[in-house]
Write a protein that holds these residues in place. Structure first.
Motif, PDB file in Angstrom:
ATOM      1  N   LEU A  40      44.193  48.983  19.936  1.00  0.00           N
ATOM      2  CA  LEU A  40      43.604  48.200  21.017  1.00  0.00           C
ATOM      3  C   LEU A  40      44.461  46.972  21.319  1.00  0.00           C
ATOM      4  O   LEU A  40      44.689  46.143  20.453  1.00  0.00           O
ATOM      5  CB  LEU A  40      42.180  47.759  20.638  1.00  0.00           C
ATOM      6  N   LEU A  41      44.923  46.864  22.567  1.00  0.00           N
ATOM      7  CA  LEU A  41      45.695  45.706  23.002  1.00  0.00           C
ATOM      8  C   LEU A  41      44.829  44.707  23.750  1.00  0.00           C
ATOM      9  O   LEU A  41      45.048  43.503  23.687  1.00  0.00           O
ATOM     10  CB  LEU A  41      46.863  46.138  23.896  1.00  0.00           C
ATOM     11  N   PHE A  42      43.834  45.219  24.496  1.00  0.00           N
ATOM     12  CA  PHE A  42      42.963  44.354  25.299  1.00  0.00           C
ATOM     13  C   PHE A  42      41.731  45.134  25.691  1.00  0.00           C
ATOM     14  O   PHE A  42      41.794  46.340  25.921  1.00  0.00           O
ATOM     15  CB  PHE A  42      43.678  43.890  26.576  1.00  0.00           C
ATOM     16  N   THR A  43      40.620  44.434  25.812  1.00  0.00           N
ATOM     17  CA  THR A  43      39.431  45.020  26.412  1.00  0.00           C
ATOM     18  C   THR A  43      38.596  43.918  27.043  1.00  0.00           C
ATOM     19  O   THR A  43      38.628  42.775  26.592  1.00  0.00           O
ATOM     20  CB  THR A  43      38.592  45.834  25.400  1.00  0.00           C
ATOM     21  N   GLY A  44      37.894  44.263  28.093  1.00  0.00           N
ATOM     22  CA  GLY A  44      37.042  43.288  28.761  1.00  0.00           C
ATOM     23  C   GLY A  44      36.468  43.871  30.034  1.00  0.00           C
ATOM     24  O   GLY A  44      36.813  44.974  30.445  1.00  0.00           O
ATOM     25  N   GLY A  45      35.599  43.092  30.634  1.00  0.00           N
ATOM     26  CA  GLY A  45      34.985  43.502  31.887  1.00  0.00           C
ATOM     27  C   GLY A  45      35.227  42.457  32.949  1.00  0.00           C
ATOM     28  O   GLY A  45      35.408  41.278  32.644  1.00  0.00           O
ATOM     29  N   ILE A  46      35.242  42.904  34.184  1.00  0.00           N
ATOM     30  CA  ILE A  46      35.397  41.991  35.309  1.00  0.00           C
ATOM     31  C   ILE A  46      34.099  41.196  35.474  1.00  0.00           C
ATOM     32  O   ILE A  46      33.017  41.760  35.514  1.00  0.00           O
ATOM     33  CB  ILE A  46      35.698  42.772  36.613  1.00  0.00           C
ATOM     34  N   ASP A  47      34.217  39.873  35.557  1.00  0.00           N
ATOM     35  CA  ASP A  47      33.051  39.022  35.783  1.00  0.00           C
ATOM     36  C   ASP A  47      32.745  39.052  37.275  1.00  0.00           C
ATOM     37  O   ASP A  47      33.416  38.401  38.078  1.00  0.00           O
ATOM     38  CB  ASP A  47      33.323  37.597  35.315  1.00  0.00           C
ATOM     39  N   GLU A  48      31.731  39.805  37.626  1.00  0.00           N
ATOM     40  CA  GLU A  48      31.401  40.014  39.030  1.00  0.00           C
ATOM     41  C   GLU A  48      30.719  38.813  39.673  1.00  0.00           C
ATOM     42  O   GLU A  48      30.507  38.794  40.881  1.00  0.00           O
ATOM     43  CB  GLU A  48      30.547  41.274  39.164  1.00  0.00           C
ATOM     44  N   ASP A  49      30.382  37.796  38.873  1.00  0.00           N
ATOM     45  CA  ASP A  49      29.769  36.583  39.408  1.00  0.00           C
ATOM     46  C   ASP A  49      30.801  35.549  39.853  1.00  0.00           C
ATOM     47  O   ASP A  49      30.450  34.518  40.416  1.00  0.00           O
ATOM     48  CB  ASP A  49      28.842  35.946  38.363  1.00  0.00           C
ATOM     49  N   VAL A  50      32.077  35.811  39.577  1.00  0.00           N
ATOM     50  CA  VAL A  50      33.147  34.889  39.960  1.00  0.00           C
ATOM     51  C   VAL A  50      33.835  35.441  41.207  1.00  0.00           C
ATOM     52  O   VAL A  50      34.240  36.610  41.238  1.00  0.00           O
ATOM     53  CB  VAL A  50      34.171  34.713  38.815  1.00  0.00           C
ATOM     54  N   ALA A  51      33.956  34.610  42.223  1.00  0.00           N
ATOM     55  CA  ALA A  51      34.538  35.038  43.494  1.00  0.00           C
ATOM     56  C   ALA A  51      36.012  35.431  43.344  1.00  0.00           C
ATOM     57  O   ALA A  51      36.753  34.828  42.565  1.00  0.00           O
ATOM     58  CB  ALA A  51      34.408  33.924  44.536  1.00  0.00           C
ATOM     59  N   VAL A  52      36.405  36.416  44.125  1.00  0.00           N
ATOM     60  CA  VAL A  52      37.792  36.874  44.168  1.00  0.00           C
ATOM     61  C   VAL A  52      38.619  35.888  44.985  1.00  0.00           C
ATOM     62  O   VAL A  52      38.153  35.361  46.000  1.00  0.00           O
ATOM     63  CB  VAL A  52      37.876  38.273  44.819  1.00  0.00           C
ATOM     64  N   VAL A  53      39.841  35.642  44.563  1.00  0.00           N
ATOM     65  CA  VAL A  53      40.798  34.817  45.293  1.00  0.00           C
ATOM     66  C   VAL A  53      42.043  35.672  45.510  1.00  0.00           C
ATOM     67  O   VAL A  53      42.480  36.378  44.614  1.00  0.00           O
ATOM     68  CB  VAL A  53      41.163  33.550  44.494  1.00  0.00           C
ATOM     69  N   THR A  54      42.599  35.619  46.710  1.00  0.00           N
ATOM     70  CA  THR A  54      43.832  36.333  47.008  1.00  0.00           C
ATOM     71  C   THR A  54      44.965  35.323  47.160  1.00  0.00           C
ATOM     72  O   THR A  54      44.818  34.320  47.874  1.00  0.00           O
ATOM     73  CB  THR A  54      43.708  37.149  48.307  1.00  0.00           C
ATOM     74  N   VAL A  55      46.071  35.583  46.489  1.00  0.00           N
ATOM     75  CA  VAL A  55      47.277  34.775  46.627  1.00  0.00           C
ATOM     76  C   VAL A  55      48.303  35.654  47.332  1.00  0.00           C
ATOM     77  O   VAL A  55      48.732  36.676  46.796  1.00  0.00           O
ATOM     78  CB  VAL A  55      47.807  34.290  45.264  1.00  0.00           C
ATOM     79  N   ALA A  56      48.666  35.276  48.558  1.00  0.00           N
ATOM     80  CA  ALA A  56      49.581  36.069  49.392  1.00  0.00           C
ATOM     81  C   ALA A  56      51.019  35.948  48.888  1.00  0.00           C
ATOM     82  O   ALA A  56      51.345  35.080  48.078  1.00  0.00           O
ATOM     83  CB  ALA A  56      49.488  35.601  50.838  1.00  0.00           C
ATOM     84  N   GLY A  57      51.854  36.820  49.424  1.00  0.00           N
ATOM     85  CA  GLY A  57      53.271  36.814  49.059  1.00  0.00           C
ATOM     86  C   GLY A  57      53.978  35.508  49.366  1.00  0.00           C
ATOM     87  O   GLY A  57      54.997  35.192  48.765  1.00  0.00           O
ATOM     88  N   ASP A  58      53.440  34.740  50.295  1.00  0.00           N
ATOM     89  CA  ASP A  58      54.045  33.440  50.612  1.00  0.00           C
ATOM     90  C   ASP A  58      53.389  32.300  49.835  1.00  0.00           C
ATOM     91  O   ASP A  58      53.694  31.138  50.050  1.00  0.00           O
ATOM     92  CB  ASP A  58      53.959  33.167  52.119  1.00  0.00           C
ATOM     93  N   GLY A  59      52.451  32.637  48.932  1.00  0.00           N
ATOM     94  CA  GLY A  59      51.789  31.632  48.123  1.00  0.00           C
ATOM     95  C   GLY A  59      50.485  31.105  48.696  1.00  0.00           C
ATOM     96  O   GLY A  59      49.796  30.323  48.045  1.00  0.00           O
ATOM     97  N   THR A  60      50.120  31.521  49.903  1.00  0.00           N
ATOM     98  CA  THR A  60      48.870  31.080  50.515  1.00  0.00           C
ATOM     99  C   THR A  60      47.685  31.623  49.724  1.00  0.00           C
ATOM    100  O   THR A  60      47.658  32.795  49.352  1.00  0.00           O
ATOM    101  CB  THR A  60      48.775  31.593  51.971  1.00  0.00           C
ATOM    102  N   VAL A  61      46.706  30.767  49.474  1.00  0.00           N
ATOM    103  CA  VAL A  61      45.520  31.150  48.711  1.00  0.00           C
ATOM    104  C   VAL A  61      44.316  31.211  49.643  1.00  0.00           C
ATOM    105  O   VAL A  61      44.072  30.278  50.407  1.00  0.00           O
ATOM    106  CB  VAL A  61      45.248  30.129  47.582  1.00  0.00           C
TER     107      VAL A  61
END
Length: 123
Positions: A40-61
């Motif tokens: 086992l190297l890693f295990t976990g679940g996505i915290d669905e209560d935390v909003a997703v953030v996208t960081v674009a190729g130009d660094g825009t968040v």
């Protein structure tokens, strides 16, 4: 040795509230077994209560997911490292039984150049 991703979406886990403690115990037993076996190297679940953030190729968040197919990225994940695909399938089988839901198994591409930079990771 190859690294594998074992995963399932939240919707795949169709259990009752009464079943949850037994499933949690079984899943934790799988984690203990995989850790003791050294796979086992890693295990976990996505915290669905935390909003997703996208960081674009130009660094825009920006808030939210930018890929339509990632809107439902959730569930649980484990990364294991084993010698053969058959071993990976067996670990995925064990976690599927523990979690009482189907698991998807994928293999990571080898990246020798990255492995040279990360000697602390098993290889």
């Amino acid at each position: 040795m190859r690294q594998y991703l074992i995963s399932f979406p939240s919707e795949a886990m169709d259990i009752t509230d009464d079943e949850l403690p037994a499933v949690a115990d079984a899943a934790y037993a799988w984690v203990q077994e995989a850790a003791a076996a050294g796979v086992l190297l890693f295990t976990g679940g996505i915290d669905e209560d935390v909003a997703v953030v996208t960081v674009a190729g130009d660094g825009t968040v920006t808030d939210g997911a930018s890929f339509p197919q990632s809107q439902d990225l959730n569930g649980g994940y484990a990364v294991i490292e084993v010698e053969t695909r058959d071993e990976a399938v067996e670990w995925a089988r064990k976690v599927a039984v523990a979690c009482r839901c189907s698991q998807e198994l994928r293999v990571f591409q080898d990246s020798p150049r990255v492995a040279e930079l990360l000697p602390h990771l098993p290889r």
